[in-house]
Design a protein around this motif. Structure first.
Motif, PDB file in Angstrom:
ATOM      1  N   LEU A 213       1.005  -1.122  -0.038  1.00  0.00           N
ATOM      2  CA  LEU A 213      -0.315  -0.322   0.171  1.00  0.00           C
ATOM      3  C   LEU A 213       0.098   1.386  -0.139  1.00  0.00           C
ATOM      4  CD1 LEU A 213      -2.826   0.201  -0.222  1.00  0.00           C
ATOM      5  CD2 LEU A 213      -2.604   0.475   2.754  1.00  0.00           C
ATOM      6  N   ALA A 217       0.259   3.737  -2.741  1.00  0.00           N
ATOM      7  CA  ALA A 217       0.858   5.784  -2.518  1.00  0.00           C
ATOM      8  C   ALA A 217       1.277   6.408  -3.040  1.00  0.00           C
ATOM      9  CB  ALA A 217       0.178   5.698  -0.666  1.00  0.00           C
ATOM     10  N   LEU A 229      -6.954   3.577  -1.758  1.00  0.00           N
ATOM     11  CA  LEU A 229      -6.650   4.041  -0.282  1.00  0.00           C
ATOM     12  C   LEU A 229      -7.528   3.793   1.170  1.00  0.00           C
ATOM     13  CD1 LEU A 229      -3.902   6.751  -1.166  1.00  0.00           C
ATOM     14  CD2 LEU A 229      -3.376   4.011  -1.313  1.00  0.00           C
ATOM     15  N   ALA A 234      -4.364   7.287   3.865  1.00  0.00           N
ATOM     16  CA  ALA A 234      -4.350   8.609   3.224  1.00  0.00           C
ATOM     17  C   ALA A 234      -4.017   9.374   4.224  1.00  0.00           C
ATOM     18  CB  ALA A 234      -5.591   8.936   2.423  1.00  0.00           C
TER      19      ALA A 234
END
Length: 282
Positions: A213, A217, A229, A234
């Protein structure tokens, strides 16, 4: 035969990589490789095929892994019996959690826990796979779905909301019909957030894939496209904007899971109380 070598081999079989096995046990990956090589010499069996960085179990390796898992489960039962009867607040507690979630939600609460209970030593294993609590690969696990098998107790500790994000510059320069997407690799296609993203492609391309992840990002922030996300990944990232604010988020429940034999052990209970109370702001 050194039975400790079998434990290292089981970790390699369960995680599929030297790095995963090393994180699970808390050693360097070279130590895992040496231990597995010793087990092969001791047994006279070829247990793994080494293909670059990949390790594939041979037929004999698969049989050995099944034996090792059974032994681990029995050893885990003995350890749980001991730990579950302990009244001490001095123990190591191992937590398995998704890496991005662990970084975003666990650091503060666990630092506070250590101030209150310095005798509790915490080890966090950041991994996407589900660690086995039966084999005591971890004492606690944070999962994005409620477990349906095993003698486990689960507590819902919150929810994660997934939304489409992109950089404002990318959204300004790219019409929605031309969006390219950032996604996990194909191994995660069955995950609800990835499945939801695939539905929204509508003929548009996945331009970048990443196994973590954090990498996704970074790609999104760099203008690589639109990606999905969770809120915990986030938050605090400047330079992100919701790509489709009118769309409802995908909601996944977050569960704290413990083996039922262990849930009353004081050190485990203290960590559970800390995570259930602190990781999700109201």
């Amino acid at each position: 035969m050194d039975w400790e070598n079998l434990r290292y081999f089981a970790a390699l079989a369960n995680t599929g990589s030297l790095s995963g096995a090393a994180r699970l046990i808390g050693v360097e990956h070279a130590t895992v490789a040496r231990r597995v090589a010793r087990l092969e010499r001791e047994t006279g069996l070829k247990l793994v095929d080494r293909r670059g960085r990949r390790f594939l179990l041979t037929a004999e390796g698969g049989k050995m892994a099944a034996i090792a898992r059974t032994m681990q489960e029995q050893a885990g039962a003995v350890e749980r019996l001991k730990a579950g009867r302990s009244s001490a607040l001095s123990a190591e507690v191992v937590i398995s959690a998704p890496p991005a979630y662990a970084a975003a939600r666990l650091a503060g609460p666990l630092a506070g826990l250590r101030e209150r209970h310095p005798g509790i030593r915490v080890r966090v294993i950041g991994e996407k796979r589900q660690a086995s609590l039966d084999r005591r690969e971890a004492d606690l696990a944070i999962r994005l779905s409620r477990p349906t098998a095993g003698d486990l107790t689960a507590f819902k500790i919150g929810e994660a909301r997934f939304r489409l994000y992109a950089s404002p510059a990318y959204l300004a320069a790219t019409p929605a019909g031309a969006w390219a997407f950032v996604a996990y690799d194909e191994a995660m296609d069955a995950a609800p957030q990835q499945a939801s993203l695939l539905v929204q492609l509508a003929g548009r391309a996945i331009g970048l894939r990443a196994s973590t992840l954090e990498m996704q990002a970074a790609f999104i922030l760099a203008g690589g496209g639109v990606g999905m996300l969770p809120d915990f990944a986030a938050e605090g990232l400047d330079g992100l904007a919701e790509a489709d604010p009118a769309a409802p988020p995908l909601v996944r429940e977050i569960w704290l899971v413990v083996h039922t034999d262990m849930k009353h052990a004081p050190a485990i209970r203290a960590v559970m109380d800390c995570l259930g109370r602190s990781t999700h702001p109201s």
